[in-house]
Design a protein around this motif. Structure first.
Motif, short mmCIF file in Angstrom:
data_model
loop_
_atom_site.label_atom_id
_atom_site.label_comp_id
_atom_site.label_asym_id
_atom_site.label_seq_id
_atom_site.Cartn_x
_atom_site.Cartn_y
_atom_site.Cartn_z
N ILE A 149 3.67 3.29 -4.27
CA ILE A 149 2.52 3.81 -5.24
C ILE A 149 3.06 3.81 -6.87
O ILE A 149 4.05 4.48 -6.94
N GLY B 219 -5.02 1.63 -8.46
CA GLY B 219 -5.03 0.85 -7.16
C GLY B 219 -5.19 1.40 -6.30
O GLY B 219 -5.47 0.85 -4.95
N GLU B 220 -5.11 2.86 -6.34
CA GLU B 220 -5.01 3.48 -4.80
C GLU B 220 -6.25 4.42 -4.62
O GLU B 220 -6.80 4.67 -3.66
N VAL B 221 -6.95 4.90 -5.93
CA VAL B 221 -8.17 5.94 -5.87
C VAL B 221 -9.27 5.30 -6.81
O VAL B 221 -8.60 4.93 -7.84
N PRO C 225 0.71 -1.20 0.18
CA PRO C 225 -0.06 0.05 0.11
C PRO C 225 0.77 1.41 0.07
O PRO C 225 0.45 2.40 -0.38
N SER C 226 2.01 1.21 0.62
CA SER C 226 2.89 2.29 0.62
C SER C 226 3.67 2.61 -0.48
O SER C 226 4.22 3.64 -0.73
N THR D 261 3.77 -0.22 -10.41
CA THR D 261 3.77 -1.77 -10.55
C THR D 261 4.27 -2.41 -11.73
O THR D 261 4.88 -3.59 -11.67
N ALA E 140 2.19 10.44 -2.68
CA ALA E 140 2.00 9.79 -1.27
C ALA E 140 1.70 10.62 -0.33
O ALA E 140 0.77 10.35 0.73
N LEU F 101 -2.61 5.36 -10.72
CA LEU F 101 -3.29 5.46 -9.30
C LEU F 101 -4.60 4.60 -9.22
O LEU F 101 -5.35 4.72 -8.06
N LEU G 104 -1.96 11.39 -0.44
CA LEU G 104 -2.90 10.18 0.14
C LEU G 104 -2.65 10.09 1.79
O LEU G 104 -3.65 9.61 2.36
N SER G 105 -1.61 9.97 2.34
CA SER G 105 -1.36 9.82 3.80
C SER G 105 -1.84 10.86 4.50
O SER G 105 -2.17 10.73 5.53
#
Length: 779
Positions: free
Chosen positions: A276, A480-482, A273-274, A279, A503, A478, A506-507
């Motif tokens: 970003i 997979g993050e948003v 998760p950290s 991949t 990062a 993004l 998002l954090s």
């Protein structure tokens, strides 16, 4: 007729079939030089030019004897003459003609003669290689002043041609992405024409394009100093405007950019998760690691600052180790790019600290050679005698590969744009040697700056290594993050796609507190530091590249407990972190280190540098470590302790020379002289030897002669001996013998002098004198 070649650039020499011709009169050589430039000349012109004090009949008689000497020493067919005109045969080759022929090959390329295209570059580089110095450098005729008057415009004309060639070469190289080669050409242009302001602007622009902003600013300062000292004038307005543009990072783009290579797509893996947006790139690295089991792989990773190269490397290394592979990591630093073998030393230190060498099957001679860089590797008494560069490269390669312990080995280097040349050359050797080994070399660097000016970049091209390019994140990265695409677009717009800021965004729960301007973000972080944390951060900025708790304590002047408390805060706030690559405490961003350092007053900097130097010097083995000695010297200098800095620079030069890092040794010796070393003779000898190893004989001679002028009789004789050897390698045998004769009364090593002298006599064809000198050497 044998092959006759004449060398007039950087000196004067006549050769037949590669050997020095038996023409020992200066007038004969001068006549050949005159004909090489003018093509032909009347006998009356030659007689009047070379024998101005003689009567017409005596002058013509002297000319006939000189032409006869040339025909005897070279060949009957070398001159074409009749009762009135003399000319050179078309079979005679001169470096002057070769120079113009090579330049002529750049014509007819569908562009103006002052422009340059890709086909021009090899010809321009070849022309510069031919220009070894001024026309007839060091050659003159005392009794023919009109000849010396004739040489001056020829010399100046050639200088202008070379300057124009270097200008075209620098622009051509930068247009292909060869920033280092472009900067090298620009600096040589300034060496030839130091008062030409456009040459200085060219260097300023090229170094800025190469990403070396400090060197660009220094180039401007040097321009201002030269113009003020030599001409008493300020720089032109356009030079000042370019300087301001460099300070504001507001530069025009280079003529063109190097083509960027997209990595081959492969099956994606789920990311932490950290971690970003990288991949696909991580999958490419994992695929290369898998294939490394069948043979070595090399990978070049490029991306501008803050594009996540370090984070991607850390994630990849962690996953490789989780799979049972072994990894050695290192990080290059801008402040250490001139320290020899800094990267290689880090890799060896890391393996030694993990104990991977303890049970490794590696020859003792290889370990002993590697211990010259990292003394901790030594296994008791060993042969400290220097062997040769190839042996050292092979030994270090064996030691590194032996640390794999039967697994695949990953060698990872971050911030490769600051890699020192010596490490880059050795790493290139390693890359060529791992073809059959289960190993992988990954170098992350900023694009267009290269990983050291020698070796690695060429190895990557030659071995067809994989390339991975990192740019700003996009909306798809993004996914997979948003989940919301509209929200992803807003984040990219707010952060500019900079992974670090994404990062942070998002954090922070999705608000817009992080600034999209990275520098403003960094400055806000630095301003938020309290008193104790600010002091420790300042000490870390001064110690950039070699920083641990003990050094932080000594440099900052705070207690160990205070340092630890401050580090907890700084690491929690992401101002400092522990680098697995370097094995040290570092700033996550280079720009953050620079911001902290630039906020220090000059007085504070000097204090901290002085403390840092004292702390490093007190460490065991500091005087035997090539990297540490150079660091101590730098800190002493920046701490205002010039005499002590001079001593450490001298020691750093000696150690660098002992491991064949000749460029670094030369830089250290130069610094020692600039700092006023107490023994300039020894430093000049070391400098001259380093220049000799680089094949730069003329500057080496200058260094040796400076040493001869300042030493005792024995040291002066050593310097004269070295000067003679340099002249011998240049093929200027009369000058070589002259300096051997000066050294003869009191040489510290008479047998070496006599042996070299014997070799000289043998080379010039006097076998009797050679045998006598050799017999004296034996006795």
């Amino acid at each position: 007729m044998g092959l006759v070649a004449c060398t007039f650039l950087g000196g004067a020499e006549l050769l037949v079939d590669g050997a020095r011709a038996s023409v020992d009169t200066r007038k004969a050589i001068a006549v050949m030089a005159y004909l090489a430039v003018e093509g032909q000349a009347s006998r009356d012109t030659l007689a009047a030019l070379f024998w101005p004090e003689s009567t017409e009949s005596r002058a013509r008689s002297a000319l006939r004897r000189t032409l006869s000497t040339l025909r005897t020493g070279l060949d009957e067919g070398v001159l074409i003459s009749d009762r009135s005109v003399v000319a050179l045969s078309s079979d005679v080759r001169t470096d002057l003609a070769d120079f113009h022929d090579v330049l002529a090959a750049t014509e007819g390329h569908s562009h103006e003669s002052h422009d340059v295209c890709i086909e021009c570059l090899p010809h321009l580089a070849a022309a510069i290689d031919l220009y070894r110095g001024d026309f007839l450098s060091g050659f003159s005729l005392r009794d023919a002043p009109e000849f010396d008057d004739w040489t001056r415009p020829v010399t100046e004309g050639l200088r202008l041609e070379v300057a124009r060639t270097l200008e075209r070469l620098s622009i051509g190289r930068v247009s292909t992405g060869d920033h280092l080669g472009a900067v090298e050409a620009a600096r040589r242009w300034i060496d030839i024409d130091p008062l030409h302001e456009p040459a200085h602007r060219n260097l300023m622009l090229l170094t800025a394009w190469a990403g070396d902003r400090p060197s660009s600013i220094e180039a401007y300062r040097r321009c201002v100093s030269v113009l003020a000292t030599e001409l008493g004038v300020p720089p032109l307005e356009e030079t000042t405007e370019l300087h301001e543009a460099i300070l504001d990072d507001d530069l025009p783009p280079p003529p063109s950019v190097r083509q960027r290579v997209k990595p081959h797509p492969s099956t994606a893996v789920s990311a932490d998760p950290s971690f970003i947006g990288r991949t696909e790139e991580l999958s490419s690295l994992n695929n290369e690691l898998m294939w490394s089991a069948t043979g070595g792989r090399i990978i070049g990773m490029s991306g501008e600052a803050w594009m996540g190269k370090t984070r991607l490397l850390e994630e990849f290394i962690q996953r490789a180790e989780n799979l049972g592979h072994r990894a050695l990591s290192a990080r290059a630093f801008r402040a250490q790019r001139k320290l020899p073998y800094g990267i290689v030393s880090q890799l060896l230190h890391a393996g030694e600290a993990k104990g991977w060498l303890d049970d490794a099957d590696v020859p003792e001679w290889a370990v002993a050679e590697a211990a010259r860089l990292v003394p901790q590797l030594a296994r008791g008494e060993s042969d400290a005698q220097a062997h040769n560069e190839a042996r050292m490269y092979e030994s270090i390669t064996r030691v590194l590969l032996s640390m794999a312990g039967g697994r695949s080995l990953v060698l990872s280097i971050d911030d490769g744009q600051w890699m020192d040349d010596a490490s880059a050359s050795l790493l290139s050797y390693v890359a060529h040697r791992i073809a059959e080994a289960p190993a992988m070399v990954v170098v992350a660097a900023r694009p267009g700056q290269g990983a050291g000016s020698t070796g690695w970049g060429a190895a990557l091209d030659e071995l067809d290594g994989a390339r991975i390019t990192l740019g700003p994140l996009d909306v798809d990265s993004l996914s997979g993050e948003v989940a919301d695409r509209v929200e992803a677009e807003r984040i990219i717009e707010t952060t500019g796609g900079v992974p670090l800021l994404v990062a942070e965004h998002l954090s922070a729960g999705g608000d817009d507190t992080p600034s999209p301007a990275v520098q403003k973000y960094i400055e806000a972080r630095v301003r938020s530091l309290d008193g104790l944390a600010s002091q420790i951060a300042a000490a870390a900025a001064v110690l950039d590249g070699l920083c641990d708790v003990d050094l932080l304590r000594s440099t900052s002047g705070r207690s160990e407990e205070e340092v630890v408390d401050a580090l907890d805060e700084l690491m929690r706030d992401h101002v400092l972190r522990y680098s697995r690559q370097a094995g040290e405490i570092v700033f996550p961003l280079e720009a953050m280190q620079q911001t902290v350092y630039e906020r220090l007053t000059q007085v504070r900097r000097r204090l901290l540098h002085g403390r840092a130097a004292d702390a490093m010097a007190s460490r065991t083995g500091a005087r035997q470590d090539v990297r540490i000695t150079a660091l101590i010297a730098d800190h002493k200098r920046m701490g205002g302790k010039q005499p002590e800095a001079a001593e450490w620079y001298g020691l750093a030069g000696d150690l660098a020379a002992s491991v064949f890092a000749h460029a670094e040794a030369r830089a250290a010796f130069d610094s020692a002289l600039a700092m006023g070393h107490k023994d300039p003779t020894q430093i000049n000898l070391g400098l001259g030897n380093a220049l000799m190893m680089e094949g730069r004989y003329e500057p080496a001679i200058e260094a040796f002669q400076s040493g001869a002028a300042s030493g005792d009789p024995h040291e002066a004789a050593r310097a004269e001996h070295a000067t003679g050897e340099a002249f011998r390698r240049l093929g200027r045998f009369d000058r070589a013998e002259h300096h051997f004769e000066i050294a003869e009364p009191s040489p510290p090593e008479p047998e070496a002098l006599l042996a070299d002298w014997a070799l000289l006599e043998y080379r010039t064809g006097d076998s009797v004198a050679a045998a006598n000198l050799a017999e004296r050497a034996v006795q």
